[in-house]
Design a protein around this motif. Structure first.
Motif: not given
Length: 266
Positions: A29-57
């Motif tokens: 949607h954002l690419h359609t509206i803006s006409g600009q290249p749009v990417f997604i940061t490759p952060i997944n559920r496992l990465d977020w799970a590490q936040v719970v374990v280590f309380d760190s970003y």
């Protein structure tokens, strides 16, 4: 050379517990509206799970830093626009900074022209491991408000659920979440973040009636359709393009809504 924001690449930063695939509709949607290249940061559920374990970003910041550099290299731009959902906005605010977080600073403000947050908790009343409270507090204490003058900040929050401890499940859940962040559960928000806590002081404030926090196919959220994305994106682009004397950082709260749909509750 600084490129116009209307030609810069856009990088989406997902929220807590998410996978990149969840944001593919928003990317399209954002690419359609803006006409600009749009990417997604490759952060997944496992990465977020590490936040719970280590309380760190710390690990997430490394991934965001690489994603920004790869986006700039792929497009030849000198700046990127970050569109961050929920806890991704907290991550982005830390990334912009020049103060060491877990021994490293990323100086992202030098590579980012605009930060658009969607349902991001901008502050919290207490520290804690649950809900990333400690990271929210760290970002707010070290970089309060629209901290970097060369970065345009836009905060978008939905107004859809009033927290009620005795209401149906969505209202009970909202009550608990709002209370965790602010100490008060009986207020409006997007079902996870209360209105006032989703608006970064000094940023452009956009309140959109009817929008819920999470990207689910059975409800309206920040990336549900091109019409909804266009509302906040076009406001953000106008804000970024206008001289500071025309549109200042001290904005009044603006309520906007896309045509063609009715808010769930007013």
């Amino acid at each position: 050379m600084t490129t116009s924001v209307q030609k810069q690449p856009i990088l989406i930063v997902g929220g807590f517990g998410s996978n990149p695939l969840l944001y593919e509709p928003l990317r399209a949607h954002l690419h359609t509206i803006s006409g600009q290249p749009v990417f997604i940061t490759p952060i997944n559920r496992l990465d977020w799970a590490q936040v719970v374990v280590f309380d760190s970003y710390a690990g997430l910041l490394e991934k965001l830093d690489r994603a920004v550099n790869q986006t700039l290299a792929a497009t030849g731009s000198d700046k990127v626009i970050l569109v961050a959902h929920s806890a991704g906005g907290v991550l982005a605010r830390i990334f912009l900074g020049d103060k060491p977080y877990r021994r490293r600073a990323f100086y992202g403000y030098q590579r980012v022209s605009m930060l658009v947050t969607l349902g991001t908790p901008q502050r919290a009343i207490r520290d804690g491991r649950i809900g990333g409270l400690s990271q929210i507090r760290w970002a707010d204490q070290n970089y309060p408000g629209a901290y970097w003058p060369d970065v345009r900040y836009v905060s978008v929050i939905g107004r859809s659920i009033f927290g009620d401890p005795d209401g149906p499940p969505p209202e009970r859940g909202a009550y608990q979440s709002y209370r965790l962040l602010s100490g008060e559960g009986a207020q409006w928000g997007d079902g996870v973040v209360p209105l006032d806590y989703g608006l970064l002081p000094g940023s452009l404030h956009l309140i959109i009636p009817g929008l819920r926090h999470d990207p689910r196919p059975d409800r309206l959220w920040y990336g549900s359709s091109p019409a909804i994305v266009a509302v906040w994106w076009q406001a953000a682009i106008a804000f970024a393009a206008a001289p500071p004397l025309v549109i200042s950082y001290n904005q009044e709260e603006t309520q906007v809504k896309p045509s063609g749909y009715v808010a769930q509750r007013s």
